[in-house]
Design a protein around this motif. Structure first.
Motif, mmCIF file in Angstrom:
data_model
loop_
_atom_site.group_PDB
_atom_site.id
_atom_site.type_symbol
_atom_site.label_atom_id
_atom_site.label_comp_id
_atom_site.label_asym_id
_atom_site.label_seq_id
_atom_site.Cartn_x
_atom_site.Cartn_y
_atom_site.Cartn_z
ATOM 1 N N ILE A 29 5.630 -1.714 39.974
ATOM 2 C CA ILE A 29 7.067 -1.416 40.071
ATOM 3 C C ILE A 29 7.612 -1.652 41.474
ATOM 4 O O ILE A 29 8.754 -2.076 41.649
ATOM 5 N N ASN A 30 6.804 -1.404 42.484
ATOM 6 C CA ASN A 30 7.283 -1.635 43.855
ATOM 7 C C ASN A 30 7.496 -3.118 44.141
ATOM 8 O O ASN A 30 8.426 -3.499 44.862
ATOM 9 N N LYS A 31 6.657 -3.942 43.547
ATOM 10 C CA LYS A 31 6.783 -5.392 43.733
ATOM 11 C C LYS A 31 7.856 -5.981 42.838
ATOM 12 O O LYS A 31 8.632 -6.856 43.251
ATOM 13 N N TYR A 32 7.911 -5.488 41.588
ATOM 14 C CA TYR A 32 8.884 -5.981 40.614
ATOM 15 C C TYR A 32 9.700 -4.803 40.083
ATOM 16 O O TYR A 32 9.411 -4.270 39.009
ATOM 17 N N SER A 57 13.004 -6.639 35.063
ATOM 18 C CA SER A 57 13.280 -6.832 36.481
ATOM 19 C C SER A 57 13.883 -8.201 36.727
ATOM 20 O O SER A 57 13.416 -9.209 36.187
ATOM 21 N N SER A 58 14.896 -8.253 37.559
ATOM 22 C CA SER A 58 15.492 -9.534 37.936
ATOM 23 C C SER A 58 14.606 -10.282 38.933
ATOM 24 O O SER A 58 14.854 -11.442 39.246
ATOM 25 N N ASN A 59 13.554 -9.610 39.416
ATOM 26 C CA ASN A 59 12.643 -10.192 40.404
ATOM 27 C C ASN A 59 11.314 -10.614 39.792
ATOM 28 O O ASN A 59 10.388 -10.991 40.507
ATOM 29 N N LEU A 60 11.213 -10.560 38.470
ATOM 30 C CA LEU A 60 9.945 -10.815 37.787
ATOM 31 C C LEU A 60 9.648 -12.314 37.725
ATOM 32 O O LEU A 60 10.517 -13.101 37.340
ATOM 33 N N PRO A 61 8.439 -12.741 38.093
ATOM 34 C CA PRO A 61 8.093 -14.166 37.927
ATOM 35 C C PRO A 61 8.013 -14.520 36.446
ATOM 36 O O PRO A 61 7.669 -13.672 35.614
ATOM 37 N N SER A 62 8.292 -15.767 36.115
ATOM 38 C CA SER A 62 8.245 -16.205 34.723
ATOM 39 C C SER A 62 6.866 -15.961 34.119
ATOM 40 O O SER A 62 5.853 -16.409 34.660
#
Length: 496
Positions: free
Chosen positions: A381-384, A144-149
């Motif tokens: 999945i909805n969050k990331y 995901s491009s929205n995933l926190p490190s």
């Protein structure tokens, strides 16, 4: 056992180096079993906060007892550099034991790998003890491009041990945090673009990103055979070099790349390059104006590093500055091909990896996508969203667009980094933090990140030395020389 007792030397386990541990073992002031038990207690105490370890090896104490027996019997293996030393490996590196290899995803939980990863086999051959699996950004940051490190479904969100609000960087987040907090002696990370250099920089550890192919990628959950590499993440340059020495070399399961890169390996290894005068006479490029290749004319960053430029000069390095990159804008445009190439390469490489598993609930990227949809709550999945997965699944091999992207990446490396290094006769390019990682990544070049300081909030930052393929000996001399001249690293203050 009281680890603070001594013979001719003072010894405590926290912050100890491989050489210091071996000295303690030799003087019978420490056993491998006690060392492993200490780290297991550290993990039990600290990991609920920092979430750097996904799971520990239930056989680790048994492996340590075996190492102690070998040492008592003066078995030849006990003389090996990593004998009895605990190592955490990133959870995308396969181990054929009771540990899972999941890349942080529930989709691979319970899967069975055919064999140890090539680097794990070499670790075991060097006498190392596999302590467990380090946490990571799920699927090495390619879901995901929205995933926190550092986030993954199994271990959740790792926390910086220096500043809790600091981005701990990924994808080898757990590998960096675990050694920084003394949950392990040394660790292994992987990098496709920045995943060793960045977490090393922000967690105040040493990370070596080797030339692609110098270390085997067999048994590593892949992104791109063209860019993937495995390297050590440790508290000191010397420890990182001991680990590098152990894991480089030919592997029949990654034959093409490791055979080609083997020509770069010094006949008698890398340890001889650990010389305190390693900076003497080295030509180091410092680019103030250009992003990606240098400091991007960032005054705040330059001010942080000016003192280090002075250190480099005082220790004999020749700083070559005011360098120009011809046709810079066109070269940077070529960098855009990285995402196109990686997206297609990932699908092909992952499908091939999954098909080779002895047992697995998923056998293709499409299966993983379906698993995540079915278990959306567990995988968040909805969050990331799994947008990178979905984009990769739409690809169909290396077509015209991908070939053009790959050609552009090759040109960018030749016309940019290689031309810069060769035209100016540079031994290394100096960059702040991990800002040069993309340049090193797309060309398969090596880099070493060394702790360089802390900002006003206490957040660590590193300095990176990057070079041409096979330049690890020179980079080690430079990195070790800088480390010995500055001794910047300090351990985090652990809040229990």
């Amino acid at each position: 056992m009281n680890t603070s007792t001594s013979v001719e030397f003072k010894f405590t386990i926290p912050e100890s180096t491989i050489v210091e541990i071996h000295t303690a073992l030799t003087h019978k002031k420490l056993t491998s079993k006690h060392l492993v038990e200490f780290y297991l207690r550290q993990i039990e105490t600290l990991n609920p906060m920092y979430k750097a370890v996904i799971e520990v090896n239930p056989e680790a104490i048994h492996e340590a007892e075996r190492a102690d027996e070998e040492r008592d019997k003066k078995h030849p293996v006990s003389r090996l550099a990593l004998h009895g030393i605990p190592v955490l490996v990133k959870d995308n590196i396969a181990t054929k034991d009771k540990l899972n290899t999941t890349a942080g995803s529930y989709a691979l939980l319970g899967s069975v790998v055919p064999r140890d990863a090539g680097v794990v086999r070499k670790l075991r051959d060097s006498g190392a003890i596999i302590l467990g699996k380090a946490s990571l950004s799920e699927w090495a940051y390619f879901r995901s491009s929205n995933l926190p490190s550092g986030w993954n479904a199994r271990a959740h969100q790792p926390i910086s041990p220096y500043v809790s609000t600091l981005d701990p960087c990924g994808s080898s987040t757990g590998s960096a945090i675990s050694v920084a907090t003394n949950m392990v002696t040394v660790s292994l990370g992987t990098e496709t673009d920045g995943s060793i250099l960045c977490p090393s920089s922000v967690n105040s550890v040493v990370g070596i990103k080797p030339t692609v192919g110098l270390t085997s990628r067999s048994g590593v959950v892949p992104i791109s055979a063209r860019q993937d590499t495995v390297g050590p993440m440790c508290r000191t340059v010397s420890d990182a070099v001991y680990v590098l020495d152990a894991i480089v070399g030919f592997d029949k399961y990654d034959a093409t790349a490791t055979r080609k890169a083997s020509k770069y390996i010094p006949k008698d290894g890398y340890l001889k390059y650990l010389i305190s005068t390693g900076l003497q006479g080295k030509r180091l490029g410092v680019i103030r104006d250009y992003p990606y290749f240098g400091f991007g004319n960032d005054t705040e960053t330059l001010n942080k590093f000016e003192k280090h430029f002075d250190v480099l000069r005082r220790n004999g390095a020749i700083l070559v500055e005011n360098l120009e990159i011809i046709d810079f804008e066109r070269i940077i445009t070529m960098f855009n091909g990285e995402d196109i190439a990686l997206t297609a390469e990932f699908k092909m490489a992952l499908n091939a990896y999954l098909k080779k598993l002895v047992l697995s609930p998923v056998r293709s990227l499409a299966d993983v996508i379906a698993f995540n949809k079915k278990h959306a709550d567990m995988e968040k999945i909805n969050k990331y969203p799994q947008d990178l997965f979905l984009a990769a699944e739409k690809t169909n091999g290396i077509g015209k667009i991908e070939k053009e992207a790959l050609l552009n990446l090759k040109k960018a490396s030749k016309l940019g980094f290689e031309k810069l290094m060769n035209d100016n006769n540079l031994d290394a390019l100096v960059t702040p933090y991990s800002s040069g990682s993309s340049v090193l990544a797309i060309g398969g070049y090596p880099g070493i990140s060394v702790p360089a300081g802390y900002d006003k909030s206490g957040a660590p930052y590193g300095i990176c030395f990057g070079g041409l393929k096979g330049s690890e000996p020179t980079l080690i001399e430079i990195a070790y020389g800088f480390e010995q001249a500055t001794k910047c690293r300090k351990p985090p203050v652990i809040m229990n």
